[in-house]
Motif scaffolding. Sequence first.
Motif, PDB file in Angstrom:
ATOM      1  N   ILE A 166       0.829  -1.201   0.000  1.00 33.12           N
ATOM      2  CA  ILE A 166       0.000   0.000   0.000  1.00 33.12           C
ATOM      3  C   ILE A 166       0.857   1.243   0.000  1.00 33.12           C
ATOM      4  O   ILE A 166       0.619   2.198  -0.741  1.00 33.12           O
ATOM      5  N   TYR A 167       1.912   1.239   0.818  1.00 33.95           N
ATOM      6  CA  TYR A 167       2.784   2.425   0.892  1.00 33.95           C
ATOM      7  C   TYR A 167       3.465   2.684  -0.437  1.00 33.95           C
ATOM      8  O   TYR A 167       3.550   3.809  -0.908  1.00 33.95           O
ATOM      9  N   TRP A 168       3.933   1.604  -1.058  1.00 34.52           N
ATOM     10  CA  TRP A 168       4.656   1.792  -2.326  1.00 34.52           C
ATOM     11  C   TRP A 168       3.735   2.345  -3.409  1.00 34.52           C
ATOM     12  O   TRP A 168       4.093   3.259  -4.141  1.00 34.52           O
ATOM     13  N   ASP A 169       2.522   1.786  -3.515  1.00 31.32           N
ATOM     14  CA  ASP A 169       1.578   2.271  -4.517  1.00 31.32           C
ATOM     15  C   ASP A 169       1.198   3.713  -4.260  1.00 31.32           C
ATOM     16  O   ASP A 169       0.918   4.473  -5.185  1.00 31.32           O
ATOM     17  N   ASP A 170       1.180   4.110  -2.990  1.00 23.25           N
ATOM     18  CA  ASP A 170       0.663   5.430  -2.636  1.00 23.25           C
ATOM     19  C   ASP A 170       1.749   6.475  -2.581  1.00 23.25           C
ATOM     20  O   ASP A 170       1.686   7.517  -3.214  1.00 23.25           O
ATOM     21  N   VAL A 171       2.806   6.179  -1.821  1.00 17.55           N
ATOM     22  CA  VAL A 171       3.824   7.203  -1.560  1.00 17.55           C
ATOM     23  C   VAL A 171       5.214   6.740  -1.930  1.00 17.55           C
ATOM     24  O   VAL A 171       6.052   7.502  -2.379  1.00 17.55           O
ATOM     25  N   GLY A 172       5.474   5.430  -1.763  1.00 19.65           N
ATOM     26  CA  GLY A 172       6.836   4.935  -1.905  1.00 19.65           C
ATOM     27  C   GLY A 172       7.446   5.203  -3.254  1.00 19.65           C
ATOM     28  O   GLY A 172       8.615   5.571  -3.351  1.00 19.65           O
ATOM     29  N   ALA A 173       6.676   5.019  -4.336  1.00 23.33           N
ATOM     30  CA  ALA A 173       7.227   5.252  -5.674  1.00 23.33           C
ATOM     31  C   ALA A 173       7.617   6.706  -5.846  1.00 23.33           C
ATOM     32  O   ALA A 173       8.641   7.027  -6.443  1.00 23.33           O
ATOM     33  N   THR A 174       6.782   7.589  -5.312  1.00 24.73           N
ATOM     34  CA  THR A 174       7.104   9.012  -5.385  1.00 24.73           C
ATOM     35  C   THR A 174       8.407   9.298  -4.673  1.00 24.73           C
ATOM     36  O   THR A 174       9.280   9.996  -5.184  1.00 24.73           O
ATOM     37  N   TYR A 175       8.568   8.748  -3.457  1.00 20.23           N
ATOM     38  CA  TYR A 175       9.792   8.973  -2.697  1.00 20.23           C
ATOM     39  C   TYR A 175      10.986   8.417  -3.445  1.00 20.23           C
ATOM     40  O   TYR A 175      12.053   9.025  -3.502  1.00 20.23           O
ATOM     41  N   PHE A 176      10.808   7.229  -4.059  1.00 18.82           N
ATOM     42  CA  PHE A 176      11.899   6.602  -4.781  1.00 18.82           C
ATOM     43  C   PHE A 176      12.387   7.487  -5.915  1.00 18.82           C
ATOM     44  O   PHE A 176      13.575   7.722  -6.085  1.00 18.82           O
ATOM     45  N   TYR A 177      11.461   7.997  -6.704  1.00 22.11           N
ATOM     46  CA  TYR A 177      11.837   8.834  -7.828  1.00 22.11           C
ATOM     47  C   TYR A 177      12.513  10.113  -7.368  1.00 22.11           C
ATOM     48  O   TYR A 177      13.431  10.611  -8.008  1.00 22.11           O
ATOM     49  N   LEU A 178      12.041  10.660  -6.267  1.00 22.01           N
ATOM     50  CA  LEU A 178      12.603  11.921  -5.794  1.00 22.01           C
ATOM     51  C   LEU A 178      14.019  11.765  -5.299  1.00 22.01           C
ATOM     52  O   LEU A 178      14.764  12.733  -5.222  1.00 22.01           O
ATOM     53  N   HIS A 179      14.433  10.553  -4.931  1.00 11.04           N
ATOM     54  CA  HIS A 179      15.741  10.364  -4.314  1.00 11.04           C
ATOM     55  C   HIS A 179      16.591   9.358  -5.081  1.00 11.04           C
ATOM     56  O   HIS A 179      17.446   8.697  -4.506  1.00 11.04           O
ATOM     57  N   THR A 180      16.344   9.228  -6.363  1.00 11.57           N
ATOM     58  CA  THR A 180      17.128   8.338  -7.199  1.00 11.57           C
ATOM     59  C   THR A 180      17.931   9.143  -8.200  1.00 11.57           C
ATOM     60  O   THR A 180      17.399   9.988  -8.899  1.00 11.57           O
ATOM     61  N   THR A 181      19.222   8.881  -8.289  1.00  7.97           N
ATOM     62  CA  THR A 181      20.075   9.573  -9.243  1.00  7.97           C
ATOM     63  C   THR A 181      19.943   8.918 -10.602  1.00  7.97           C
ATOM     64  O   THR A 181      20.060   7.695 -10.713  1.00  7.97           O
ATOM     65  N   ILE A 182      19.672   9.704 -11.607  1.00  5.34           N
ATOM     66  CA  ILE A 182      19.460   9.175 -12.950  1.00  5.34           C
ATOM     67  C   ILE A 182      20.700   9.442 -13.795  1.00  5.34           C
ATOM     68  O   ILE A 182      21.191  10.557 -13.867  1.00  5.34           O
ATOM     69  N   SER A 183      21.229   8.434 -14.412  1.00  6.30           N
ATOM     70  CA  SER A 183      22.337   8.618 -15.339  1.00  6.30           C
ATOM     71  C   SER A 183      21.960   7.981 -16.654  1.00  6.30           C
ATOM     72  O   SER A 183      21.166   7.049 -16.705  1.00  6.30           O
ATOM     73  N   GLY A 184      22.541   8.439 -17.720  1.00  5.22           N
ATOM     74  CA  GLY A 184      22.174   7.923 -19.020  1.00  5.22           C
ATOM     75  C   GLY A 184      23.321   8.034 -19.990  1.00  5.22           C
ATOM     76  O   GLY A 184      24.442   8.398 -19.620  1.00  5.22           O
ATOM     77  N   GLY A 195      -7.262   4.819 -12.515  1.00  2.00           N
ATOM     78  CA  GLY A 195      -8.676   4.660 -12.219  1.00  2.00           C
ATOM     79  C   GLY A 195      -9.131   5.525 -11.061  1.00  2.00           C
ATOM     80  O   GLY A 195      -8.827   6.712 -10.996  1.00  2.00           O
ATOM     81  N   LYS A 196      -9.855   4.902 -10.121  1.00  4.41           N
ATOM     82  CA  LYS A 196     -10.451   5.669  -9.029  1.00  4.41           C
ATOM     83  C   LYS A 196      -9.419   6.248  -8.068  1.00  4.41           C
ATOM     84  O   LYS A 196      -9.745   7.103  -7.246  1.00  4.41           O
ATOM     85  N   PHE A 197      -8.168   5.784  -8.165  1.00  9.90           N
ATOM     86  CA  PHE A 197      -7.117   6.316  -7.294  1.00  9.90           C
ATOM     87  C   PHE A 197      -6.412   7.531  -7.901  1.00  9.90           C
ATOM     88  O   PHE A 197      -5.496   8.081  -7.297  1.00  9.90           O
ATOM     89  N   SER A 198      -6.834   7.935  -9.107  1.00 10.34           N
ATOM     90  CA  SER A 198      -6.093   8.981  -9.829  1.00 10.34           C
ATOM     91  C   SER A 198      -6.059  10.312  -9.083  1.00 10.34           C
ATOM     92  O   SER A 198      -5.005  10.944  -8.969  1.00 10.34           O
ATOM     93  N   ARG A 199      -7.192  10.757  -8.573  1.00 15.93           N
ATOM     94  CA  ARG A 199      -7.211  12.054  -7.878  1.00 15.93           C
ATOM     95  C   ARG A 199      -6.359  12.012  -6.618  1.00 15.93           C
ATOM     96  O   ARG A 199      -5.669  12.974  -6.298  1.00 15.93           O
ATOM     97  N   HIS A 200      -6.429  10.906  -5.909  1.00 17.60           N
ATOM     98  CA  HIS A 200      -5.638  10.780  -4.696  1.00 17.60           C
ATOM     99  C   HIS A 200      -4.150  10.850  -5.022  1.00 17.60           C
ATOM    100  O   HIS A 200      -3.367  11.525  -4.330  1.00 17.60           O
ATOM    101  N   LEU A 201      -3.750  10.177  -6.107  1.00 18.25           N
ATOM    102  CA  LEU A 201      -2.352  10.180  -6.497  1.00 18.25           C
ATOM    103  C   LEU A 201      -1.923  11.558  -6.992  1.00 18.25           C
ATOM    104  O   LEU A 201      -0.795  12.005  -6.742  1.00 18.25           O
ATOM    105  N   MET A 202      -2.807  12.248  -7.702  1.00 16.09           N
ATOM    106  CA  MET A 202      -2.510  13.619  -8.127  1.00 16.09           C
ATOM    107  C   MET A 202      -2.192  14.498  -6.924  1.00 16.09           C
ATOM    108  O   MET A 202      -1.225  15.277  -6.931  1.00 16.09           O
ATOM    109  N   LYS A 203      -3.011  14.377  -5.881  1.00 12.81           N
ATOM    110  CA  LYS A 203      -2.823  15.222  -4.697  1.00 12.81           C
ATOM    111  C   LYS A 203      -1.497  14.914  -3.997  1.00 12.81           C
ATOM    112  O   LYS A 203      -0.841  15.815  -3.482  1.00 12.81           O
ATOM    113  N   ILE A 204      -1.126  13.646  -3.991  1.00 15.32           N
ATOM    114  CA  ILE A 204       0.162  13.275  -3.399  1.00 15.32           C
ATOM    115  C   ILE A 204       1.304  13.917  -4.168  1.00 15.32           C
ATOM    116  O   ILE A 204       2.227  14.496  -3.593  1.00 15.32           O
ATOM    117  N   LYS A 205       1.224  13.835  -5.497  1.00 15.93           N
ATOM    118  CA  LYS A 205       2.292  14.416  -6.317  1.00 15.93           C
ATOM    119  C   LYS A 205       2.307  15.939  -6.206  1.00 15.93           C
ATOM    120  O   LYS A 205       3.374  16.554  -6.190  1.00 15.93           O
TER     121      LYS A 205
END
Length: 445
Positions: free
Chosen positions: A34-52, A255-265
Motif C-alpha cells: 500500500i505504501y509503495w503504490d501510494d507514496v513509496g514510488a514518489t519517494y523513490f523517484y525523488l531520491h534516485t540519481t538518474i544517469s544515461g 482509475g479511481k485512485f487517480s485524484r488521490h495520487l494527483m494530490k500526493i504528487k
Amino acid sequence: MEHPPSKSPKMGRSRLLRVSLILGSVFTILLIIIYWDDVGATYFYLHTTISGPHTTRPPPAANPDHKPKTEPDKDKDKDKEPSFLSDIDAFVNQFLLSTMDPTDQARGQNLAGGGDAQNQSNESKSDEKFVPRREWKIHLTPIAPELKQRQEERKATVRSVCGANSSLEFPGKNRTFDDIPNKELDHLIVDDRHGIIYCYVPKVACTNWKRIMIVLSESLLVDGAPYQDPLDVSREQAHSSDAHFSFNKFWKRYGKFSRHLMKIKLKKYTKFLFVRDPFVRLISAYRSKFEELNEGFYKSFAVVMLKRYGNVTNPPTSVVDAFAAGIRPTFTNFLQYILDPNTEKSAPYNEHWRQVHRMCHPCQINYDFVGKLETLDEDVEHLLRILRVDNVVQFPTSHHNQTKNNWEDQWFASIPAEMRRELYKVYEADFKMFGYAKPEKLLHE
C-alpha cells in the motif's frame, strides 16, 4: 485407563508465536504494498540519481569572466540552502574528477572553471571526446537573495488574487481541485524521475520547456536510448501528447485512485509555470497562427473569422490559396473572435489564447515557482537550480519576447478603445494574478 498426554504449555506458546509471526509478516507486506503504490514510488523517484548515455552535443563551457551577481547570503537565519547539500555537491564533484582519466579530468576542470582560451580552442577542434553530462560541475554558489525575494512576491500576488479578501471574481476561482474536470488538467506535465510538475502555457517558451521535460523524464527514445539534449527533440515531438504524462491521463492508468495520487504528487513534487503579459501573448499567438502558413488553424479558426468579421463569404479552402490571394484575418478580426459571446458556446478558447488561470488553476494548485518570459534567462537559471537539474540539462537559447517591441503602438493603434477595455476584462485575472500592470494608457485613449 490411560489418558492421552496433555499438550505442553510451552508447545502451545510456540505455535501461537509462529502464527503471530506469520500474521505479522503478511500484515507488514500488505502495508509495504500500500505504501509503495501510494507514496513509496514518489519517494523513490525523488531520491534516485538518474544517469544515461552521453549527450549528442558537448556541454557548453562556462564563461571564465562570469562573476556571481551577488555576494553569498550572510544572513544565516533566513532562507538559505542547507550547507550539507553544498558539502555533498562538492564531494560529488571531487569524486567525479578523481575517477576521470587525466585528459578528461583536465577538461572537466576547464569546463567548470572556464580554463584558458587555448585549451578551449583545442577542445573545440576535436569531437573525439567530450565530458558526459553527469560529469558537469554542480553549481555551488548561493542563489541570489533578490531572486528568492522575487519568487516570494510573485507567489504572494497569486495568493492575494485567489484569496477570499480579493474583490476580483472570475469563473473557477472558488472551486476545489476535485471540482476541476480531468480534461482541464491536460496542461500539467509530470516527471516522476525528478519530482517535477510543469504547467505549460503556449506562447511562453513552452516548446523548450517541453523538450526539457522529455529529456528529464526520458519519455522518448532515439536509437534505443533516451534523448539527452533538448535541442535534439524536434518541435513536433515536443508538442506530441504521447511524449508527456499529464494529469488528464491519470484516470486511464490509476482509475479511481487517480485524484488521490494527483494530490500526493502536488504535495511532494516541485510545481512551476511560466507566464507572459496577456496582451503580448495574444499578439504572439496571432502572429504565429495567422500570419504564417498553418493549415490547421486556418481551417479551424481563420475561415470562421473571415466569414463572421472579414466580409469574406467564400474563403479559399486552403491556407496556401488564401495567402496567395492576400486573404487572411486581421488582428482586429482575431480580437473580435475572442470577444464574441458565441465563440465559447461551441468550445473553450484554444490553448494559445486561453487564459492562464484556466489552464494551470493557480487558485487550486500552490505553485512553487512562477517564471516570466520577461525575465526568462534569470528565472530559468534560478529554477534549474531549485530543481537540482542544472548539472543535468541546459535550457536551449532562443530569441524570446520579440513581440514586446513597440507592441502597443503597432498592434492596438487601430483597435477601438471599447474593444480594448472589453479585452482587458477577459484577461484581467491573468493581469492581476501574475503582477502585470493594467495598461491604463491603452485602455483610456
